[in-house]
Design a protein around this motif. Structure first.
Motif, PDB file in Angstrom:
ATOM      1  N   ASN A 197       3.428   3.340 -47.765  1.00 55.79           N
ATOM      2  CA  ASN A 197       4.244   3.341 -46.842  1.00 55.79           C
ATOM      3  C   ASN A 197       3.783   4.628 -46.022  1.00 55.79           C
ATOM      4  O   ASN A 197       4.539   5.841 -46.358  1.00 55.79           O
ATOM      5  N   PRO A 198       3.068   4.778 -45.060  1.00 56.18           N
ATOM      6  CA  PRO A 198       2.653   6.079 -44.551  1.00 56.18           C
ATOM      7  C   PRO A 198       3.825   6.719 -43.454  1.00 56.18           C
ATOM      8  O   PRO A 198       4.530   5.700 -43.115  1.00 56.18           O
ATOM      9  N   PRO A 199       3.825   8.090 -43.128  1.00 60.31           N
ATOM     10  CA  PRO A 199       4.625   8.301 -42.083  1.00 60.31           C
ATOM     11  C   PRO A 199       4.524   7.431 -40.901  1.00 60.31           C
ATOM     12  O   PRO A 199       3.343   7.169 -40.468  1.00 60.31           O
ATOM     13  N   ASP A 200       5.625   7.272 -39.991  1.00 56.73           N
ATOM     14  CA  ASP A 200       5.572   6.724 -38.488  1.00 56.73           C
ATOM     15  C   ASP A 200       5.150   7.710 -37.750  1.00 56.73           C
ATOM     16  O   ASP A 200       4.787   7.316 -36.432  1.00 56.73           O
ATOM     17  N   ARG A 201       5.238   9.067 -38.215  1.00 56.73           N
ATOM     18  CA  ARG A 201       4.994  10.239 -37.328  1.00 56.73           C
ATOM     19  C   ARG A 201       4.945  11.441 -37.942  1.00 56.73           C
ATOM     20  O   ARG A 201       5.403  11.438 -38.966  1.00 56.73           O
ATOM     21  N   VAL A 202       4.009  12.340 -37.277  1.00 55.83           N
ATOM     22  CA  VAL A 202       3.704  13.593 -38.110  1.00 55.83           C
ATOM     23  C   VAL A 202       4.077  14.671 -37.044  1.00 55.83           C
ATOM     24  O   VAL A 202       3.737  14.635 -35.879  1.00 55.83           O
ATOM     25  N   VAL A 203       4.695  15.853 -37.616  1.00 56.93           N
ATOM     26  CA  VAL A 203       4.964  16.918 -36.528  1.00 56.93           C
ATOM     27  C   VAL A 203       4.238  18.240 -37.249  1.00 56.93           C
ATOM     28  O   VAL A 203       4.863  18.350 -38.390  1.00 56.93           O
ATOM     29  N   ALA A 204       3.743  18.939 -36.592  1.00 54.90           N
ATOM     30  CA  ALA A 204       2.781  19.880 -37.264  1.00 54.90           C
ATOM     31  C   ALA A 204       3.122  21.273 -36.363  1.00 54.90           C
ATOM     32  O   ALA A 204       2.873  21.357 -35.168  1.00 54.90           O
ATOM     33  N   VAL A 205       3.551  22.552 -37.128  1.00 56.65           N
ATOM     34  CA  VAL A 205       3.687  23.743 -36.686  1.00 56.65           C
ATOM     35  C   VAL A 205       3.040  24.646 -37.426  1.00 56.65           C
ATOM     36  O   VAL A 205       3.373  24.625 -38.696  1.00 56.65           O
TER      37      VAL A 205
ATOM     38  N   PHE B 210      12.773   7.430 -35.919  1.00 61.32           N
ATOM     39  CA  PHE B 210      11.377   6.947 -35.778  1.00 61.32           C
ATOM     40  C   PHE B 210      11.018   5.939 -37.093  1.00 61.32           C
ATOM     41  O   PHE B 210      10.138   5.490 -37.488  1.00 61.32           O
ATOM     42  N   GLY B 211      11.810   6.522 -38.313  1.00 61.00           N
ATOM     43  CA  GLY B 211      11.585   5.965 -39.730  1.00 61.00           C
ATOM     44  C   GLY B 211      11.251   7.086 -40.695  1.00 61.00           C
ATOM     45  O   GLY B 211      12.160   7.733 -41.225  1.00 61.00           O
ATOM     46  N   ARG B 212      10.172   7.286 -41.069  1.00 61.05           N
ATOM     47  CA  ARG B 212       9.430   8.146 -41.768  1.00 61.05           C
ATOM     48  C   ARG B 212       8.681   9.156 -41.307  1.00 61.05           C
ATOM     49  O   ARG B 212       7.899   8.731 -40.656  1.00 61.05           O
ATOM     50  N   VAL B 213       9.060  10.566 -41.169  1.00 59.16           N
ATOM     51  CA  VAL B 213       8.558  11.481 -40.524  1.00 59.16           C
ATOM     52  C   VAL B 213       8.044  12.671 -41.529  1.00 59.16           C
ATOM     53  O   VAL B 213       8.686  13.137 -42.350  1.00 59.16           O
ATOM     54  N   ALA B 214       6.822  12.927 -41.428  1.00 62.35           N
ATOM     55  CA  ALA B 214       6.169  13.961 -42.077  1.00 62.35           C
ATOM     56  C   ALA B 214       6.051  15.256 -41.424  1.00 62.35           C
ATOM     57  O   ALA B 214       5.544  15.275 -40.087  1.00 62.35           O
TER      58      ALA B 214
END
Ligand code: FAD
Ligand code: FES
Length: 273
Positions: free
Chosen positions: A179-187, A98-102
């Protein structure tokens, strides 16, 4: 019986069990979970696969003791057996470049984001992990995450370690970068995932959350895990557990999680008596 090979106590309420389950270990991917039952008359509970070792034939789960079954599980020692251990269940996390992921993990959610961070990194992404806990004693796997991700940002609610605040405070800064994240995943806990989605919506960042409704069978037959996503009813065990966080009806899910509170409290009280 599925034998406990190793037990680690992270804090009085957070524990790790490495369980001998070769078939699950061979197949499990990031984002999937298992349903386990400790003994014949016990209930089945879902736990995320935090790690697996196909060569050793083992699966690792990390859990917080919140009620009867997790308390019972936490009381088991190395060498003890678990009656049922079914998995891997649910869909794996979508892994692409995706590129950059947080990846944001709160509480025991830190164990759930670890395999996701590892898979995303392996796929060539730049991975930023934002992890939070109520207090320093509840933090674990800092070393594992540090070895895996490009940037690790830690917060504690009470300021006892690194930075005082919530994961959303840090995420807001990360989201506002050049350069913000392209996607965020939260758990993590439901209120945390809901708050993360509030922040990412402001910044227009695609956000994936892993939902944790009450589950009974874990295979799509009972309907216990139903949630509303984008106005439609979805079964988390077979269609999830991950969904677009901006589409999830968090208020309904929070309400459904409270539905059996009285029975859960009674069950715990009887277990402790
Ligand atoms: P109960 O008596 O059932 O509940 C005690 C308290 O916990 C109640 O206040 C209740 O509202 C709350 N609770 C119950 N079920 C849930 C739930 N599903 N989510 C949030 N709060 C709940 N927990 C972990 O610690 N580690 C994990 O890796 C993990 N992975 C999960 C993966 C999935 C797909 C799902 C659906 C849940 C996951 N959970 C995880 C939550 C875990 O299944 C519950 O905490 C457990 O079932 C509680 O059982 P209990 O009998 O100990 O407590
Ligand atoms: Fe029964 Fe999902 S847990 S349908």
């Amino acid at each position: 019986m599925y034998r406990i090979l190793r037990k680690e106590v992270f804090s009085p309420s957070v524990k790790l069990l490495e369980i001998e389950a070769p078939r699950v270990a061979r197949k499990a991917q990031a984002g999937q979970f298992v349903m386990l039952r400790v003994y014949e008359r016990g209930e089945r509970i879902p736990l995320t696969v935090a790690d697996c070792d196909p060569e050793r034939g083992s699966v690792t789960v990390v859990f917080m003791e919140v009620g009867k079954t997790t308390r019972l599980l936490g009381s088991l020692e190395e060498g003890a057996g678990i009656l049922d251990f079914v998995g891997p269940l649910g869909n794996p996390t979508e892994i692409e470049k995706f590129g950059r992921v947080a990846c944001v993990g709160g509480g025991v959610g830190v164990a759930c984001i670890y395999p996701i961070c590892r898979a995303l990194k392996k796929a060539g992404n730049e991975v930023i992990a934002v992890v939070g806990a109520r207090t320093k004693e509840l933090l674990f796997w800092e070393d594992r995450l540090r070895e895996t991700v490009d940037e690790l940002l830690i917060t504690t609610d009470d300021g006892s370690y690194v930075r005082k605040g919530f994961v959303t405070d840090v995420l807001r800064e990360v989201a506002g970068r050049e350069n913000p994240p392209d996607r965020v995943v939260a758990v993590g806990p439901l209120p945390m995932m809901r708050a993360v989605c509030g922040v990412t919506k402001e910044f227009g960042l695609k956000t994936i959350v892993s939902l944790n409704p009450i589950m009974v069978d874990g295979i799509g037959m009972c309907g216990a895990c139903r949630v509303t996503v984008g106005g439609e009813t979805r079964f988390v065990c077979v269609e999830g557990p991950e969904f677009d966080g901006h589409e999830v009806d968090f208020a309904e899910l929070a309400q459904r999680l409270q539905r059996y509170r009285a029975q859960e409290q009674e069950s715990l009280a009887r277990y402790e008596a």
